[in-house]
Write a protein that holds these residues in place. Sequence first.
Motif, PDB file in Angstrom:
ATOM      1  N   LEU A  40      43.783  41.571  41.594  1.00  0.00           N
ATOM      2  CA  LEU A  40      43.544  40.325  42.320  1.00  0.00           C
ATOM      3  C   LEU A  40      43.484  40.596  43.812  1.00  0.00           C
ATOM      4  N   CYS A  41      42.315  40.329  44.375  1.00  0.00           N
ATOM      5  CA  CYS A  41      42.094  40.511  45.812  1.00  0.00           C
ATOM      6  C   CYS A  41      42.641  39.273  46.525  1.00  0.00           C
ATOM      7  N   ARG A  42      42.878  39.410  47.830  1.00  0.00           N
ATOM      8  CA  ARG A  42      43.412  38.285  48.625  1.00  0.00           C
ATOM      9  C   ARG A  42      42.508  37.052  48.497  1.00  0.00           C
ATOM     10  N   SER A  43      41.184  37.264  48.453  1.00  0.00           N
ATOM     11  CA  SER A  43      40.284  36.102  48.392  1.00  0.00           C
ATOM     12  C   SER A  43      40.408  35.375  47.045  1.00  0.00           C
ATOM     13  N   ASP A  44      40.706  36.111  45.962  1.00  0.00           N
ATOM     14  CA  ASP A  44      40.958  35.447  44.667  1.00  0.00           C
ATOM     15  C   ASP A  44      42.181  34.533  44.786  1.00  0.00           C
ATOM     16  N   GLY A  61      37.748  37.345  40.239  1.00  0.00           N
ATOM     17  CA  GLY A  61      37.965  38.786  40.055  1.00  0.00           C
ATOM     18  C   GLY A  61      36.724  39.581  40.409  1.00  0.00           C
ATOM     19  N   HIS A  62      36.833  40.410  41.462  1.00  0.00           N
ATOM     20  CA  HIS A  62      35.704  41.277  41.820  1.00  0.00           C
ATOM     21  C   HIS A  62      36.161  42.707  42.082  1.00  0.00           C
ATOM     22  N   GLU A  63      37.454  42.989  41.909  1.00  0.00           N
ATOM     23  CA  GLU A  63      37.918  44.382  41.926  1.00  0.00           C
ATOM     24  C   GLU A  63      38.062  44.773  40.453  1.00  0.00           C
ATOM     25  N   ASN A 162      36.157  48.840  44.363  1.00  0.00           N
ATOM     26  CA  ASN A 162      34.961  48.078  44.756  1.00  0.00           C
ATOM     27  C   ASN A 162      35.199  46.814  45.579  1.00  0.00           C
ATOM     28  N   CYS A 163      36.423  46.613  46.089  1.00  0.00           N
ATOM     29  CA  CYS A 163      36.531  45.679  47.215  1.00  0.00           C
ATOM     30  C   CYS A 163      37.355  46.344  48.307  1.00  0.00           C
ATOM     31  N   ALA A 164      38.664  46.537  48.040  1.00  0.00           N
ATOM     32  CA  ALA A 164      39.563  47.025  49.098  1.00  0.00           C
ATOM     33  C   ALA A 164      39.108  48.348  49.713  1.00  0.00           C
TER      34      ALA A 164
END
Length: 366
Positions: A40-44, A61-63, A162-164
């Motif tokens: 879970l990324c901060r934007s999620d 979810g994008h990571e 693929n995000c952080a």
Amino acid sequence: MQHCKIVVFETPEKSLELVETLIPELKEQEILVRNEYATLCRSDIYTYSGMRKEKNPTILGHEIIGRIVSFGNNARELDLRGNPIKIGDRITWAIFASNPASPLSKRGMPQKAADLFKYGHEQLTPDSSLHGGLSEYTLLRKNTPVIKVDEQIPLPVAAIINCAVATVAGAIRIAGELNEKNVLICGTGMLGIIACAMSNTKGAANVYAIDTNAERLEIAKEFGATDTCLIEPKQNDLQTLFTEKIGKQISIDVLIDLTGSPDSMENSIDVLGIGGTAVWIGATFPQRKVQIDAEKVVRKILTIKGLHNYNESDLQAAVTFIEENFSVFPFEKLIFDGFNLNTVNEAFKQAVEQNNFRVGIKTDVN
Ligand SMILES: [Zn+2]
């Protein structure tokens, strides 16, 4: 057609719901991936808690990391590094798919180019599904950059690529040469920690890290920060503070702001030396305007750069960085593991209440 499970987000007031959907027939150039793990990324978390508005309903979810299940007609046969890809390969992919012939793609900004599609940020409709990490499958649209990933990398660590990691790789790219430079990392959340490690591996002479959280600064030391400094939320006069705490005046060549806080961006500029560069990547939410002393920018020949998301070369750099360093730095301790698609509501609760660097979710229902 085969069924699969997806987690649907509607509004912050409603619990996330695990529902069944159909896996559609693959269209031209599409690739079906069985998701293995998502973080879970901060934007999620901002979307989940209502601080950020996302198209809805959606699959958050994008990571994500997953394995190739099948290829549509004329799907790519090589990954970004030119390696062949086949069914069963573990891959990561860019947060975006866009038109590679678009002028912005050609100028190295595919994340802003025509026909932009962003995983984890699209509306769920009868014709468009399987575009987020909180799901058993992801359907990769045509023009999605993909990279085969080393099987040795632990799943939770592979998921953050693929995000952080790619976003930090972008910041490091636009920061320029770091060898023998003094680097300042403002904010030691997940991206700041990765920025410490990446600056260290790029040969920085010193990697200074600042934050308002003492525990995070301790972790930064394990990821290559050479000096850390605990600051107050609206700390000004960083130079005096550095002199008191580190015992010397410092002149920063490159600073990377991950906080997005106007106070941080204003105050950190003051410690840049002649010819210094500030890279801003944290300011992804609305807030007051930043005030900067233009005369200082001119007389000190400073550069300020911004970056949102990343491009293909950054994704490639991120994969290589993790492959080379997953056992050098203790990345696994940054991910709070133990959830699956049945327990996503608990996973978000954990993320909101405990503010972990990342909360990880195995993307199956068992
Ligand atoms: Zn993200």
